[in-house]
Design an enzyme around this catalytic site. Structure first.
Site, mmCIF file in Angstrom:
data_model
loop_
_atom_site.group_PDB
_atom_site.id
_atom_site.type_symbol
_atom_site.label_atom_id
_atom_site.label_comp_id
_atom_site.label_asym_id
_atom_site.label_seq_id
_atom_site.Cartn_x
_atom_site.Cartn_y
_atom_site.Cartn_z
ATOM 1 N N ARG A 131 71.246 8.178 53.690
ATOM 2 C CA ARG A 131 70.638 8.454 54.907
ATOM 3 C C ARG A 131 72.214 8.933 55.779
ATOM 4 O O ARG A 131 72.060 9.785 56.402
ATOM 5 C CB ARG A 131 69.998 7.621 55.386
ATOM 6 C CG ARG A 131 68.399 7.679 54.947
ATOM 7 C CD ARG A 131 68.165 7.736 53.302
ATOM 8 N NE ARG A 131 66.847 7.801 52.983
ATOM 9 C CZ ARG A 131 66.227 6.665 52.542
ATOM 10 N NH1 ARG A 131 66.752 5.449 52.435
ATOM 11 N NH2 ARG A 131 64.684 6.830 52.228
ATOM 12 N N ASP A 136 69.344 9.706 47.385
ATOM 13 C CA ASP A 136 67.580 9.785 48.025
ATOM 14 C C ASP A 136 67.657 11.026 48.560
ATOM 15 O O ASP A 136 68.283 11.862 48.137
ATOM 16 C CB ASP A 136 67.984 8.881 49.161
ATOM 17 C CG ASP A 136 66.545 7.928 49.480
ATOM 18 O OD1 ASP A 136 65.675 8.749 49.448
ATOM 19 O OD2 ASP A 136 66.639 6.810 49.048
ATOM 20 N N GLU A 153 58.112 4.072 45.776
ATOM 21 C CA GLU A 153 57.516 5.228 46.512
ATOM 22 C C GLU A 153 57.522 6.478 45.872
ATOM 23 O O GLU A 153 57.557 7.317 46.672
ATOM 24 C CB GLU A 153 58.001 4.996 47.908
ATOM 25 C CG GLU A 153 58.089 3.655 48.678
ATOM 26 C CD GLU A 153 58.966 3.759 50.019
ATOM 27 O OE1 GLU A 153 58.419 3.058 51.158
ATOM 28 O OE2 GLU A 153 59.857 4.149 50.039
ATOM 29 N N HIS A 173 62.060 9.768 45.798
ATOM 30 C CA HIS A 173 63.223 9.762 46.709
ATOM 31 C C HIS A 173 64.274 10.735 46.083
ATOM 32 O O HIS A 173 65.434 10.467 46.186
ATOM 33 C CB HIS A 173 63.634 8.307 46.697
ATOM 34 C CG HIS A 173 62.874 7.419 47.659
ATOM 35 N ND1 HIS A 173 63.228 7.233 49.026
ATOM 36 C CD2 HIS A 173 61.810 6.810 47.350
ATOM 37 C CE1 HIS A 173 62.327 6.452 49.583
ATOM 38 N NE2 HIS A 173 61.358 5.957 48.472
HETATM 39 C C1 ACM Z 1 62.110 0.393 49.686
HETATM 40 O O1 ACM Z 1 62.516 -0.239 50.649
HETATM 41 N N1 ACM Z 1 61.712 1.794 49.633
HETATM 42 C C2 ACM Z 1 62.873 -0.204 48.276
#
Ligand code: ACM
Ligand code: ZN
Length: 483
Positions: A102, A131, A269, A206
């Site tokens: 990020r 990511d 996610e 991600h």
């Molecule tokens: C996470 O915080 N998505 C591992």
């Protein structure tokens, strides 16, 4: 003269397991003798400070290193109080994580991060290198990953950012990444401080930066939806053998570079809606006799766990890797969505690392009034992750006693969507990391926040003297409930 009042002002942190203060100060702090005692625990040591000098005994070079860190803590104004210490850590995984996707911080910041970790006796640096927002590691088999994937996609950054990101610069950013030589430099710096560096390469979710750089990684029918869906279709295709071979090559290079037995492959996610519409993903589900897309992710995780195991490595993944079907033996679960993952994993015989958001997410609010920094919006769902909250964390809570051997430790996570530079990183991290360091080193019966608070204050003063932007901590009894 008693040294007790002096000790209260020392940043003796984490507190040793057994500490016996003496009278007066060492006459010759530079006179240090070392002995080896193989009967001591790995990472343990004894330290005997007398009028005449210092004796350190340890079984391993790591124990010796930690004895020296304790000596650093004990020295105030060049004086060394007479004392005896017998010490060893409560947990063998004492980690801190840094997200450099990020925002990218660079080698010098990472070295200072490692210095501070070592001072607090942390021993694992979890390096989040890929990511959606950037791929930060040179991979020779695919130069596009860093040529394209290390540069922020500005329209996407603007379109996708949540409300609290609005102040965060949406300008061009990059190319920022680590070459293999950079990584070797960091590895040797960490090794000298008895810190293992565990890299994280996110699979399958991600993954937008990788997909932008190498569109063949995405399910074919979703490629034209990328501009519209962005992060929502940022999961690689699990049905394509070409994608499997690609990540195997990436992991080959990662394993050649990083000596860590533990290699993190993410797993959190991962949006799987696009797999439902992908003929290749559906064909894989059918061929492998899987029930659905959740089992497909479990199949993918097993594939890479086996691939890594054949190289003598162990896959580590976020707790989503427990979903679907049996996880490969030897895989390690990082429990971040509370403790449920840790309990389930330990019951199934897997080693676990705790990092529940409520205690271990240092991008969440820390309970300070008038805090100048912005924190992750999700943290409003939780009580503030204050230093006192972190200090109350028990990694083994809820794990049946016969399964606690699977709890290898815990770690604090620094996600950096809202952390643009070292100044903010330091503010959000070190006060709470100091509390976590004591949780992971000092046995629970020795922990007491009121005794810890003056030592934390001394630790903060030491960092401040070095120009570090370290946050204050809220007195738990004075903390308004609205924070
Ligand atoms: C996470 O915080 N998505 C591992
Ligand atoms: Zn697919």
């Amino acid at each position: 003269m008693s040294v007790l009042p002096v000790l209260c002002t020392l940043a003796l942190l984490p507190m040793p397991r057994e500490f016996t203060p003496g009278d007066g100060f060492c006459g010759d702090p530079a006179k240090i003798e070392y002995t080896v005692d193989r009967s001591l625990p790995a990472e343990g040591y004894t330290l005997n400070v007398t009028k005449e000098g210092v004796r350190i005994t340890s079984a391993t070079p790591a124990g010796h290193f930690y004895a020296e860190r304790t000596l650093d803590d004990l020295k105030a104004d060049g004086r060394l109080p007479i004392c005896r210490i017998k010490d060893a850590p409560a947990y063998r995984w004492r980690g801190l994580h840094l997200d450099e996707s990020r925002h990218f911080f660079g080698k010098q910041v990472v070295k200072r991060f490692i210095d501070r970790m070592a001072a607090l006796k942390f021993n694992v640096f979890h390096w989040h290198l890929t990511d959606h927002q950037g791929w930060r590691l040179q991979i020779d088999a695919c130069p596009e990953l860093t040529e394209k994937g290390s540069i922020r996609n500005v329209p996407e950054w603007k379109r996708m950012r949540p409300r609290e990101w609005l102040d965060v610069d949406a300008a061009a950013y990059g190319p920022y990444f680590y070459t293999k030589d950079d990584v070797r430099e960091i590895l040797s710096y960490a090794h000298a401080r008895h810190i293992t560096v565990m890299p994280e390469i996110e699979i399958p979710g991600h993954s937008l930066a990788a997909i932008r750089a190498c569109p063949f990684l995405l399910c074919p029918d979703s490629r034209d939806k990328l501009d519209k869906l962005g992060y929502r279709c940022a999961t690689i295709c699990a049905g394509s053998d070409e994608v499997l071979r690609f990540y195997e090559k990436v992991l080959d290079e990662v394993c050649a570079l990083f000596p860590s037995v533990y290699i993190h492959t993410g797993g959190d996610e991962a949006r799987k809606d696009i797999w439902r519409e992908c003929p290749r993903c559906q064909a894989r589900i059918k061929k492998e006799g899987l029930k659905d897309e959740t089992e497909l992710q479990a199949w993918l995780t097993r594939h890479f766990a086996d691939y890594l195991a054949a190289k003598g490595r162990r896959l580590v993944g976020w707790d989503e890797i427990l979903e679907g079907d049996a996880l490969a033996a030897g895989a390690v679960v990082m429990s971040w969505r509370g403790r449920k993952g840790a309990i389930a994993a330990a019951m199934a015989g897997h080693d676990v690392i705790l990092c529940p958001e409520q205690y271990c997410y240092y991008d969440f609010r820390q309970g300070l009034a008038n805090d100048p920094e912005t924190y992750h919006g999700k943290s409003r769902q939780f009580a503030p992750v204050s230093a006192a909250m972190v200090y109350s964390f028990d990694p083994c809570e809820g794990i049946p006693s016969d399964r606690r051997g699977h709890v290898i430790g815990a770690q604090g996570n620094s996600w950096t969507e809202l952390t643009l530079d070292e100044k903010t990183l330091d503010w959000k991290l070190w006060t709470r990391a100091a509390a976590l360091a004591e949780v992971l080193w000092t046995s629970p019966e020795k922990r007491d926040f009121s005794a810890f608070a003056p030592r934390l204050e001394a630790f903060r003063a030491k960092l401040k003297a070095k120009g570090v932007n370290v946050a204050p901590f809220a007195d738990p009894s004075a903390m308004p409930s609205v924070f």
